[in-house]
Design a protein around this motif. Structure first.
Motif, short mmCIF file in Angstrom:
data_model
loop_
_atom_site.label_atom_id
_atom_site.label_comp_id
_atom_site.label_asym_id
_atom_site.label_seq_id
_atom_site.Cartn_x
_atom_site.Cartn_y
_atom_site.Cartn_z
N ALA A 114 117.19 35.17 77.99
CA ALA A 114 118.13 35.92 78.84
C ALA A 114 119.31 35.04 79.25
O ALA A 114 120.46 35.49 79.31
N ALA A 115 119.03 33.75 79.48
CA ALA A 115 120.11 32.82 79.87
C ALA A 115 121.11 32.66 78.72
O ALA A 115 122.33 32.61 78.95
N ILE A 116 120.61 32.63 77.50
CA ILE A 116 121.51 32.52 76.33
C ILE A 116 122.37 33.77 76.21
O ILE A 116 123.59 33.70 76.01
N VAL A 117 121.75 34.94 76.40
CA VAL A 117 122.49 36.21 76.33
C VAL A 117 123.58 36.22 77.41
O VAL A 117 124.74 36.54 77.16
N THR A 163 127.80 27.09 81.47
CA THR A 163 126.77 27.89 80.82
C THR A 163 125.83 28.49 81.85
O THR A 163 126.05 28.34 83.06
N VAL A 164 124.81 29.19 81.37
CA VAL A 164 123.79 29.79 82.23
C VAL A 164 122.44 29.25 81.77
O VAL A 164 122.19 29.15 80.56
N SER A 182 120.77 30.86 86.39
CA SER A 182 121.83 30.29 87.22
C SER A 182 122.99 29.74 86.38
O SER A 182 122.75 29.14 85.32
N ILE A 183 124.20 29.92 86.88
CA ILE A 183 125.33 29.20 86.27
C ILE A 183 125.16 27.73 86.61
O ILE A 183 124.42 27.36 87.53
N ASN A 184 125.86 26.90 85.85
CA ASN A 184 125.78 25.44 86.09
C ASN A 184 127.03 24.95 86.80
O ASN A 184 128.02 25.70 86.97
#
Ligand SMILES: O=C(O)[C@H](O)[C@@H](O)[C@H](O)[C@H](O)COP(=O)(O)O
Length: 238
Positions: A114-117, A163-164, A182-184
């Motif tokens: 989900a973070a990649i999406v 990124t996320v 989370s965003i970085n």
């Protein structure tokens, strides 16, 4: 040496929310005028609702504004825990209903998938935010940058691309209690304007203490060390 931002004090929650909403609207309006589009990223939690209500009623070209989150609990929007649900119920109403929403949660995949999406979706929307609103937990976490979390170091690394990331839940009672996205830090470093809204004496104390902390393990210190364009607005009213 980066300067700790001055904490701007407001006598009431109304004055505090009004000031934050006005600054966010000013920045989003300028971005739409300059480049015909704007991106806003906001938090979940219990703090931002009065700001979101004011923003929703603000006359902006919302059809040209994308709205997203700085972090999300890894739950569907039907969950009361969902930050997307807060955004849809409070911000994407009234005039702001015309805005495009970019969620971070994707159903039926792992939190890392989900973070990649989400990272791709935010990159497709320009890969930076014009305006960001942040809340802060009483442990000093912002976004889902939690003390002692195994992902904290990566989230706070200033040299990575925006990124996320997926954030595991803390297990044995450590925060966070559920998996998150989370965003970085680089997303905050590249933002046009970042407003941290704080309410109550306890959070002011945590901010002041952690501003002097270790930028490798304390998010507030990391934002300051990374020269994030940070404004801190506080009201004693809880
Ligand atoms: O998902 C979340 O919980 C938020 O995005 C989070 O980062 C929030 O800003 C802090 O936890 C403060 O929460 P409160 O506003 O409820 O104190």
């Amino acid at each position: 040496m980066s300067e700790t931002p001055v904490i701007e004090t407001f006598p009431t929650v109304d004055a505090w929310a009004e000031a934050i909403a006005a600054r966010l609207a000013e920045t989003l309006g300028a971005a739409v005028r300059d480049k015909d589009s704007a991106v806003f990223a906001g938090p979940g939690g219990t703090t931002p609702a009065p700001v979101y209500r004011r923003l929703a009623a603000t006359d902006l070209d919302w059809a040209r504004i994308a709205v997203t989150l700085v972090d999300e609990r890894y739950v569907p929007e039907t969950s009361p825990e969902s930050n997307a649900r807060l955004i849809r119920d409070v911000l994407l109403q009234d005039k702001a209903a015309a805005a495009r929403f970019i969620p971070l949660y994707t159903p039926e995949v792992t939190v890392d998938r989900a973070a990649i999406v989400a990272a791709h979706a935010l990159a497709d929307a320009g890969g930076r935010f014009d305006a960001v609103l942040l809340g802060m937990g009483e442990d000093g976490h912002i976004c889902s940058m939690f003390p002692d979390s195994p992902t904290l170091k990566t989230l706070l690394t200033p040299t990575l691309k925006p990124t996320v990331l997926g954030v595991p839940h803390g297990r044995d009672g450590a925060a966070p209690t559920i998996e998150r996205l989370s965003i970085n830090l680089p997303y905050l470093m590249s933002a046009g304007r970042v407003i941290l809204g704080l309410k109550g004496a306890a959070k002011r104390r945590v901010f002041e203490e952690q501003a002097k902390g270790d930028p490798k393990i304390q998010p507030i210190a990391a934002l300051i060390a990374a020269n994030v364009p940070l404004e801190v607005l506080w009201t004693e009213e809880g």
